[in-house]
Each structure stands twice: as C-alpha cells, then as structure tokens.
Design an enzyme around this catalytic site. Structure first.
Site, PDB file in Angstrom:
ATOM      1  N   ASP A  71       0.782  -1.240   0.000  1.00  0.00           N
ATOM      2  CA  ASP A  71       0.000   0.000   0.000  1.00  0.00           C
ATOM      3  C   ASP A  71       0.814   1.290   0.000  1.00  0.00           C
ATOM      4  O   ASP A  71       0.321   2.331   0.423  1.00  0.00           O
ATOM      5  CB  ASP A  71      -0.889  -0.006   1.246  1.00  0.00           C
ATOM      6  CG  ASP A  71      -0.082  -0.248   2.512  1.00  0.00           C
ATOM      7  OD1 ASP A  71       1.135   0.012   2.499  1.00  0.00           O
ATOM      8  OD2 ASP A  71      -0.662  -0.693   3.515  1.00  0.00           O
ATOM      9  N   GLU A  75       0.248  -9.155  -0.937  1.00  0.00           N
ATOM     10  CA  GLU A  75      -0.362  -8.594   0.285  1.00  0.00           C
ATOM     11  C   GLU A  75      -1.578  -7.745  -0.094  1.00  0.00           C
ATOM     12  O   GLU A  75      -1.701  -6.566   0.251  1.00  0.00           O
ATOM     13  CB  GLU A  75       0.638  -7.778   1.118  1.00  0.00           C
ATOM     14  CG  GLU A  75       0.177  -7.572   2.560  1.00  0.00           C
ATOM     15  CD  GLU A  75       1.094  -6.648   3.363  1.00  0.00           C
ATOM     16  OE1 GLU A  75       0.964  -5.425   3.281  1.00  0.00           O
ATOM     17  OE2 GLU A  75       1.932  -7.193   4.095  1.00  0.00           O
ATOM     18  N   GLU A 103      -2.167   5.137   2.887  1.00  0.00           N
ATOM     19  CA  GLU A 103      -2.059   3.717   2.520  1.00  0.00           C
ATOM     20  C   GLU A 103      -3.401   3.066   2.187  1.00  0.00           C
ATOM     21  O   GLU A 103      -3.485   2.227   1.291  1.00  0.00           O
ATOM     22  CB  GLU A 103      -1.360   2.926   3.630  1.00  0.00           C
ATOM     23  CG  GLU A 103       0.131   3.214   3.783  1.00  0.00           C
ATOM     24  CD  GLU A 103       0.422   4.458   4.618  1.00  0.00           C
ATOM     25  OE1 GLU A 103      -0.530   5.091   5.128  1.00  0.00           O
ATOM     26  OE2 GLU A 103       1.614   4.812   4.755  1.00  0.00           O
ATOM     27  N   HIS A 105       6.040   5.755  12.570  1.00  0.00           N
ATOM     28  CA  HIS A 105       6.276   6.614  11.405  1.00  0.00           C
ATOM     29  C   HIS A 105       5.007   7.110  10.738  1.00  0.00           C
ATOM     30  O   HIS A 105       5.076   7.964   9.860  1.00  0.00           O
ATOM     31  CB  HIS A 105       7.105   5.860  10.358  1.00  0.00           C
ATOM     32  CG  HIS A 105       6.385   4.698   9.739  1.00  0.00           C
ATOM     33  ND1 HIS A 105       5.501   4.845   8.692  1.00  0.00           N
ATOM     34  CD2 HIS A 105       6.397   3.382  10.033  1.00  0.00           C
ATOM     35  CE1 HIS A 105       5.025   3.652   8.363  1.00  0.00           C
ATOM     36  NE2 HIS A 105       5.547   2.747   9.162  1.00  0.00           N
ATOM     37  N   ARG A 150       1.996   8.726   8.921  1.00  0.00           N
ATOM     38  CA  ARG A 150       1.738  10.147   8.622  1.00  0.00           C
ATOM     39  C   ARG A 150       0.609  10.721   9.465  1.00  0.00           C
ATOM     40  O   ARG A 150       0.651  11.874   9.876  1.00  0.00           O
ATOM     41  CB  ARG A 150       1.391  10.307   7.138  1.00  0.00           C
ATOM     42  CG  ARG A 150       2.612  10.524   6.261  1.00  0.00           C
ATOM     43  CD  ARG A 150       2.207  10.560   4.799  1.00  0.00           C
ATOM     44  NE  ARG A 150       3.186  11.216   3.950  1.00  0.00           N
ATOM     45  CZ  ARG A 150       4.333  10.690   3.567  1.00  0.00           C
ATOM     46  NH1 ARG A 150       4.692   9.499   3.999  1.00  0.00           N
ATOM     47  NH2 ARG A 150       5.148  11.363   2.778  1.00  0.00           N
ATOM     48  N   HIS A 162      12.746   6.277  12.947  1.00  0.00           N
ATOM     49  CA  HIS A 162      12.533   6.364  11.491  1.00  0.00           C
ATOM     50  C   HIS A 162      13.163   7.660  10.965  1.00  0.00           C
ATOM     51  O   HIS A 162      13.155   8.680  11.648  1.00  0.00           O
ATOM     52  CB  HIS A 162      11.025   6.345  11.230  1.00  0.00           C
ATOM     53  CG  HIS A 162      10.631   6.148   9.797  1.00  0.00           C
ATOM     54  ND1 HIS A 162      10.813   7.114   8.836  1.00  0.00           N
ATOM     55  CD2 HIS A 162      10.062   5.096   9.162  1.00  0.00           C
ATOM     56  CE1 HIS A 162      10.368   6.665   7.669  1.00  0.00           C
ATOM     57  NE2 HIS A 162       9.901   5.434   7.837  1.00  0.00           N
TER      58      HIS A 162
END
Ligand code: UD1
Ligand code: UDP
Length: 373
Positions: free
Chosen positions: A96, A118, A132, A212, A214, A245
């Site tokens: 994604d 996936e 995603e 991480h 967003r 990250h």
C-alpha cells in the site's frame, strides 16, 4: 521465457518482496528483474544487501521530506522508461505504499499483468492509515491477480466485487523473510548487533518502540513521546530502545523530547536482521508499524499498536496485538499492565501466527505457473 518485473520502494516492501525475488531466481523459465523506485534510500539499501539483491533498475527517487505529489508523479514518469525497456509480462507490486499504487497504474498503462502481493488489507477508512488505505484500494482496482495473506483479506476483496477466480490466499511473505532471517542471523556477524549488544542492560526489560505513520505526525508523536517518558520514569526496571525512522517529521519531535533520558536509547534505524534479533530480545513492542504487527506474533511478543484502526485485525483477535491509539494515558496504562501483571503478559504472548508459515513465495509462484501462457 516469462518476463517478471518486481517493483518496490520502501523498507517493508523490500523485506516482503525479497523472498519472492529469491525464490523466482531459482526457477527455470522466468527472467526476473528488480526495479526499485528508492522512495526510501538507506532504509531500503540495508535490506537489499542482507537479501543479496542487486536491482536491475534504480530510480533513486528519495528526496528529503518528499511530498506525495512529486513522489507519485515522478514514479509514474520514470517507470515509463523501465517498462518500455523490459516489457514485462507480469509486474509484482506490494501492499500500500505510494510506489505500489503508482507502479501498478504505470504497469497497467504498459499492458503488463499486475500481481498484487499482500492484497486485500482494509480499514475501510480512506484517511487512516493515510495515504495507505486509498493506495491499496486503488491498487486492487488495477491488479489482475491478488495474493491475499489471509481469508479475511480475500473476503474484503470479494466485498469490493473483485473476480473470485483472481484472488488467492497465500499467507504473507513477511513470514518467509522472518524465518529466513531468524536462521541467518545466528550464523553471521552483524555490525548493528555488535554496537547494540553493549548498550543493552540484561537486568532490564526491553521495550522496543518504532513509529512513522503520517496520521500520527504532529500531536500524535507528541503524545507518544510523553507516554514513553512517563513509562521510563515510572518503571526503572525497563529500558526503552527506539530506532527512530528517518522521516524528519518523526526525527524532530522524538530527538527533541526524548534525548538524554537515562533509560531511553534513541538509535538509528536498524538493519533488518538486527531488528529481528532485537525483537526477539524484547519484552514488549510499542509501534504503529504494519509489518511488526505481523512479525511479533511469530516471536511471541505482545504489541501495543499506536493506531485507532488496523487493517490487520487477525492478530488482535488472537490476542497478541492491542490497539491503544496515540492517547498518552492509554499507552501508559496498557504498557504498565504488561510490565506488572505477569498472568496478563503471558496471555498476550501467544505464539500463534495468523499470517503464514513461511511458504507464501512458493505458493505465489505455483499460481503464476498457471497463468504464464
Ligand atoms: C513510507 C510509506 C509507508 C510505509 C513506510 C515504511 C508512502 C506514502 N509511505 O512512509 O506506507 O509504511 O514508508 O517505513 O508510501 N527518509 C530518509 N531515508 C530513508 C527513508 C526515508 O531520509 O531511507 C526520509 C526522507 O526525508 C523522506 C521521508 O523520510 O522524504 C519520508 O519518506 P516516505 O517514503 O515519503 O514516507 P515514510 O513515512 O517513510
Ligand atoms: N524494521 C527494520 N529496522 C528497524 C525497524 C523496522 O528492519 O529499525 C523492519 C521490521 O522488522 C518490519 C519492517 O521494517 O519488517 C516494518 O517497516 P515499517 O514499520 O517502516 O513499515 P510498515 O510495516 O508500517 O509499512
């Protein structure tokens, strides 16, 4: 000869595509090439090195604090050259990310058959995780073959009207990668582990942290840091190890708020085998990662997930994973429960893994055989 092109750009895609690439390389009748968009750079390169993968095409697209607009546009534009050069029969994209979504679209333009590894994970909230959830829904629209890790992921695709004959439940290649690494890390020396080992305090319980997403940038990360600070202050028998990250929106708040504290160690992202080694040593994992939710149940490690929704409800159901959002008090409460209540801890440390048994890559290749002509 069937021409395969595997396209990916970030650390988790590399980890999850590596077993498939390496399995294809041992099969006759396929020419398999690898194209990295390099949406990630250092974090991607360490995975390529560990799995002995040398990309045939490297678009080298990572820019500091890149925007979704320029990243998406440049992936599509740059892929035209690669797709016209190699003219693949099958293109494989994963999950994604922006690379997955943009590469699937570009491959459709090129007339290749798009295979989505996936496939079918959903929160059904298009803004979480951002971007995603929309990336994977769009990729499903474009894909010709859908490799779903679980029966639930297959059901999600069926609900969206995807042709049932094009969906296959294969397990998740993340487990292929994990099993390979758990074995390999025993027999090879690793620089990251050599650096890490002396800073670990064997008297203390390790809490491993990553983050991480967003949608957690800004207030979410401030809350997370407050919670970690409080956990470190209250429980002097814990050591928090946090590989941070490289996204500047993560680096800035984390280093500003958590530097210099006695039992919190902020470190650079670890190479994949070192991270697996550290997961194994940890008592508890606190994360917003997708992949770690899938790996931890194989290692019997409880995971507190700093998200309100998950596209991976299977491990929540089996009990290893608990959603805590980015609510400071909830993170502190649930971490403290796991640190203090050993019966509760034991109950969450289930070894059952709903995501696969390490044979996903071979299953995918067996399915591709049926479509090769
Ligand atoms: C990306 C994916 C996300 C995936 C995550 C895995 C998108 C939009 N996001 O998020 O789905 O879960 O990777 O980690 O596809 N950076 C470096 N070096 C690196 C990697 C990143 O410096 O090796 C920094 C750069 O400043 C870069 C920034 O991190 O601009 C953000 O990278 P990006 O790939 O856009 O987003 P991630 O948050 O990493
Ligand atoms: N990982 C790693 N080094 C680290 C942290 C994580 O190699 O310092 C691995 C981890 O084992 C997992 C993957 O990276 O396989 C998860 O990546 P991330 O959380 O960035 O992305 P997501 O899975 O959320 O898309």
């Amino acid at each position: 000869m069937v021409r395969n092109l595997v396209i990916f750009g970030t650390r988790p895609e590399a980890i999850k595509m590596a077993p498939l690439i390496n399995a294809f390389k041992n099969k006759e009748g396929y020419e398999t090439k690898v194209c990295v968009t390099a949406q990630h750079r250092e974090m991607l390169d360490q995975v390529l090195e560990f799995f002995d993968i040398i990309p045939d095409y490297d678009l080298d697209l990572m820019r500091p604090n890149q925007s979704l607009y320029t990243l998406t546009a440049s992936i599509i534009t740059e892929l035209q050259v690669v797709l016209e050069d190699f003219t693949p029969d099958f293109v494989y994209v994963h999950g994604d990310t922006t690379t997955s979504m943009a590469a699937s679209l570009a491959s459709f333009y090129a007339g290749a058959r798009v295979c989505h590894v996936e496939a079918g994970l959903r929160t059904f909230d298009k803004r979480s995780p951002f971007p995603e959830e929309l990336n994977r829904q769009l990729t499903s629209k474009v894909a010709d073959l859908h490799f779903a890790p679980t029966p639930l992921a297959k059901d999600n695709l069926l609900r969206e009207g995807i042709n049932p004959d094009s969906i296959f439940v294969t397990g998740n290649t993340v487990i292929d990668a994990l099993l390979y690494s758990v074995d390999r890390v025993q027999s090879f020396s690793n620089d990251d582990i050599d650096v890490l080992e002396p800073i670990l305090d064997s008297e203390k319980k390790i809490i491993l942290v990553t983050g991480h997403r967003r949608e957690n940038h800004g207030k979410g990360f401030l809350n997370i840091c407050s919670a970690l600070k409080e956990i470190a202050n209250t429980h002097n028998n814990v050591q928090i190890i946090y590989p941070v990250h490289l996204n500047p929106n993560v680096q800035k708040p984390v280093y500003e708020l958590l530097s210099g504290l006695d039992n919190i160690k902020l470190i650079a992202p670890l190479s994949y085998p070192a991270f697996v080694w550290l997961m194994n040593k940890s008592y508890l994992i606190i994360t917003d990662s997708g992949g770690i939710q899938e790996e931890a149940p194989s290692l019997g490690k409880p995971v507190l997930v700093m998200r309100d929704t998950t596209e991976r409800p299977e491990a929540v159901k089996t009990g290893t994973v608990l959603l805590v959002g980015t609510d400071t008090d909830k993170i502190i409460l649930e971490a403290s429960k796991l640190l203090l209540d050993s019966a509760y801890y034991k109950q969450m440390s289930s070894l059952e893994n709903p995501y696969g048994d390490g044979s996903s890559s071979e299953k995918i290749i067996d399915i591709i055989k049926r479509y090769r002509n």
